[in-house]
Design a protein around this motif. Structure first.
Motif, mmCIF file in Angstrom:
data_model
loop_
_atom_site.group_PDB
_atom_site.id
_atom_site.type_symbol
_atom_site.label_atom_id
_atom_site.label_comp_id
_atom_site.label_asym_id
_atom_site.label_seq_id
_atom_site.Cartn_x
_atom_site.Cartn_y
_atom_site.Cartn_z
ATOM 1 N N ALA A 1 0.829 -1.215 0.000
ATOM 2 C CA ALA A 1 0.000 0.000 0.000
ATOM 3 C C ALA A 1 0.862 1.264 0.000
ATOM 4 C CB ALA A 1 -0.938 -0.008 1.200
ATOM 5 N N ASP A 2 2.056 1.196 0.594
ATOM 6 C CA ASP A 2 2.892 2.412 0.679
ATOM 7 C C ASP A 2 4.131 2.320 -0.213
ATOM 8 O OD1 ASP A 2 4.112 0.421 2.110
ATOM 9 O OD2 ASP A 2 4.662 1.689 3.824
ATOM 10 N N ILE A 3 4.034 1.555 -1.294
ATOM 11 C CA ILE A 3 5.165 1.514 -2.229
ATOM 12 C C ILE A 3 5.348 2.923 -2.816
ATOM 13 C CG2 ILE A 3 3.769 0.769 -4.229
ATOM 14 C CD1 ILE A 3 6.141 -1.055 -5.006
ATOM 15 N N PRO A 4 6.599 3.420 -2.835
ATOM 16 C CA PRO A 4 6.769 4.840 -3.167
ATOM 17 C C PRO A 4 6.726 5.171 -4.654
ATOM 18 C CG PRO A 4 8.869 3.847 -2.580
ATOM 19 C CD PRO A 4 7.829 2.786 -2.398
ATOM 20 N N VAL A 5 6.544 4.165 -5.526
ATOM 21 C CA VAL A 5 6.507 4.490 -6.959
ATOM 22 C C VAL A 5 5.143 4.134 -7.531
ATOM 23 C CG1 VAL A 5 8.959 4.117 -7.352
ATOM 24 C CG2 VAL A 5 7.396 2.186 -7.548
ATOM 25 N N GLN A 6 4.842 4.727 -8.664
ATOM 26 C CA GLN A 6 3.599 4.409 -9.361
ATOM 27 C C GLN A 6 3.878 3.197 -10.260
ATOM 28 O OE1 GLN A 6 0.550 6.155 -9.362
ATOM 29 N NE2 GLN A 6 -0.206 4.555 -10.745
ATOM 30 N N LEU A 7 3.197 2.088 -10.014
ATOM 31 C CA LEU A 7 3.425 0.913 -10.869
ATOM 32 C C LEU A 7 2.665 1.053 -12.185
ATOM 33 C CD1 LEU A 7 3.172 -2.066 -8.335
ATOM 34 C CD2 LEU A 7 5.198 -0.799 -9.061
ATOM 35 N N GLU B 1 -17.931 5.595 -10.326
ATOM 36 C CA GLU B 1 -18.704 6.434 -9.398
ATOM 37 C C GLU B 1 -17.899 6.813 -8.159
ATOM 38 O OE1 GLU B 1 -22.007 3.830 -8.671
ATOM 39 O OE2 GLU B 1 -22.811 4.091 -10.710
ATOM 40 N N GLY B 2 -16.650 6.402 -8.123
ATOM 41 C CA GLY B 2 -15.795 6.749 -6.978
ATOM 42 C C GLY B 2 -16.108 5.934 -5.732
ATOM 43 N N LYS B 3 -16.762 4.786 -5.904
ATOM 44 C CA LYS B 3 -17.159 3.983 -4.742
ATOM 45 C C LYS B 3 -16.199 2.828 -4.466
ATOM 46 C CE LYS B 3 -22.093 4.916 -5.331
ATOM 47 N NZ LYS B 3 -23.246 4.439 -6.109
ATOM 48 N N LEU B 4 -15.187 2.696 -5.318
ATOM 49 C CA LEU B 4 -14.280 1.552 -5.180
ATOM 50 C C LEU B 4 -12.863 1.993 -5.537
ATOM 51 C CD1 LEU B 4 -15.038 -1.415 -4.543
ATOM 52 C CD2 LEU B 4 -15.063 -1.842 -6.998
ATOM 53 N N PRO B 5 -11.909 1.871 -4.586
ATOM 54 C CA PRO B 5 -10.541 2.306 -4.888
ATOM 55 C C PRO B 5 -9.770 1.239 -5.652
ATOM 56 C CG PRO B 5 -10.644 1.456 -2.658
ATOM 57 C CD PRO B 5 -12.045 1.346 -3.215
ATOM 58 N N LYS B 6 -8.721 1.660 -6.348
ATOM 59 C CA LYS B 6 -7.757 0.686 -6.865
ATOM 60 C C LYS B 6 -6.590 0.636 -5.900
ATOM 61 C CE LYS B 6 -9.007 0.107 -11.565
ATOM 62 N NZ LYS B 6 -8.653 0.028 -12.979
ATOM 63 N N ARG B 7 -6.106 -0.545 -5.629
ATOM 64 C CA ARG B 7 -4.955 -0.747 -4.753
ATOM 65 C C ARG B 7 -3.968 -1.636 -5.503
ATOM 66 N NH1 ARG B 7 -7.163 0.585 0.291
ATOM 67 N NH2 ARG B 7 -9.387 0.155 0.542
ATOM 68 N N ILE B 8 -2.750 -1.701 -4.994
ATOM 69 C CA ILE B 8 -1.791 -2.597 -5.642
ATOM 70 C C ILE B 8 -2.203 -4.040 -5.346
ATOM 71 C CG2 ILE B 8 0.624 -3.295 -5.846
ATOM 72 C CD1 ILE B 8 0.062 -0.414 -6.712
ATOM 73 N N CYS B 9 -2.424 -4.788 -6.409
ATOM 74 C CA CYS B 9 -2.838 -6.191 -6.271
ATOM 75 C C CYS B 9 -1.874 -7.088 -7.032
ATOM 76 C CB CYS B 9 -4.240 -6.373 -6.856
ATOM 77 S SG CYS B 9 -5.510 -5.483 -5.955
#
Ligand code: GN1
Ligand code: MG
Length: 364
Positions: A145-151, A206-214
């Motif tokens: 979650a706190d990886i410092p780069v944009q994958l 709709e902004g109801k679901l975030p994307k996370r690193i998976c």
């Protein structure tokens, strides 16, 4: 491929010792994988892989992602004072010349990682290992979650259901292999569910679901266990990218909770195991509930249906296209896989009320 050619490729990398033997390894449907044994006892063995660059067009981005992920996970393990870190996170090997972690002759792309000895890969799990897997994938998401780069997105729209349905519809329209007529039943069943199954994309907009690193390929065989059924290491990191968490939760259950393998032709053997579902969900919630939103938790049963559905769509599209994506062992292989995933989906649908009740119970 000849031993000599493979040895030439290995020779580009900065490995320890001399190669004694190279032999095929694993059961992936996309890349080609080999085990590289070394002669010297003081040197580890290695895993050599040819990255399928038809499917992963940007190998440079893919390797940048993997390096960022493994470095970040390694840092977390060091900070926690973990022992045996090289068994818990993959270590890739640099080229002898330059600082790249892959070698290419301009058409093929190769990479090497250190082989983890005495680790077990499984095609099936029991409830203990399913719970451990749930904890491990929840922790994998939390740690990244706190990886410092944009994958980067190594395959654009990889788990976008709207996109996968568009691909299927294009395949049906083209009917390149003349197979549409024989699979009409499955096309119809897929279309009946299409709107419901695209819910995640709508919620995202709709902004109801975030994307996370998976991880985005949490098949059972993409994780290694130790002798005590504890998870050592998550492998096959090519598809690590931002996505809805449904990807990791749903894709594990698609393989782990299927009472048969994904290409079992005898459909009476295929069903959704509620025992595995309960164990995996317990493990996943134990490590992921700290960051999951209520909307994410509420839709876990949807995720359990989404992945057999999506895989059914992908296998069927490939069958209709004449088998251009997945490795097959016989002509009907993708059709068998399609039927298998559809049967699994039906079993998930039957179990949905029980899944909802179980999750509600877990959160009490
Ligand atoms: C592929 O490479 P492998 O076998 O771990 C595929 C997954 C599918 C899976 C089906 C890049 O994974 O998305 O779910 O086959 N990977 C890619 O078994 O398409
Ligand atoms: Mg794999």
């Amino acid at each position: 491929m000849e031993q000599e050619q493979l040895k030439q490729i290995v020779a580009q990398f900065d490995i320890c010792g001399t190669v004694s033997e190279i032999k095929p390894l694993g059961a992936g449907l996309i890349n080609d994988t080999f085990r590289v044994n070394t002669a010297e006892a003081k040197c580890p063995d290695y895993v050599l892989q040819r990255v399928n660059n038809n499917i992963f067009p940007n190998v440079e981005m893919l390797m940048d992602n993997i390096l960022a992920v493994t470095t970040h996970l390694r840092g977390k393990l060091e900070a926690a004072g973990a022992k045996d870190i090289d068994r818990k996170v993959l270590r890739y090997v640099k080229l002898k010349d330059g600082d790249k972690y892959y070698w290419t002759d301009g058409s093929q792309y190769w990479r090497i990682m250190v082989f983890i000895p005495n680790a077990i890969t499984k095609q099936a799990v029991n409830p203990e290992s399913a719970e451990a897997a749930g904890r491990a994938f929840g922790k994998f998401q939390a740690d990244l979650a706190d990886i410092p780069v944009q994958l980067g997105e190594t395959i654009v729209d990889f788990h976008n259901m709207e996109f996968r349905l568009r691909q299927l519809r294009e395949a049906v329209a083209a009917d390149a292999a003349g197979r549409v007529k024989e699979v009409q039943f499955y096309i119809d069943e897929i279309e009946k569910r299409a709107d419901e199954m695209c819910k995640a994309e709508r919620m995202g907009r709709e902004g109801k679901l975030p994307k996370r690193i998976c991880h985005c390929d949490t098949k059972v065989n993409n994780m290694m266990f130790d002798q005590n059924d504890e998870v050592l290491c998550v492998i096959d990191l090519d598809t690590v990218m931002p996505n809805f968490i449904f990807s990791d939760y749903g894709d594990f259950l698609r393989t782990g909770a299927n009472t048969a393998e994904e290409d079992e032709p005898n459909l009476t053997k295929v069903s959704f195991s509620m025992n595995i579902f309960r164990a995996f969900t317990r493990g996943y919630l134990a490590s992921a509930s700290v960051f999951l939103t209520p909307a994410e938790v509420e839709n876990l049963p949807y995720a359990a249906a989404l992945f057999p559905y999506m895989q059914c769509v992908r296998f069927l599209a490939d069958y209709i296209n004449g088998d251009t994506y997945y490795k097959i062992q016989y002509p009907e292989h993708n059709l068998v896989r399609t039927k298998n995933q559809f049967k699994l989906l039906q079993s998930v649908e039957e179990n949905t009320p029980a899944m909802k009740a179980f999750i509600a119970d877990c959160l009490k």
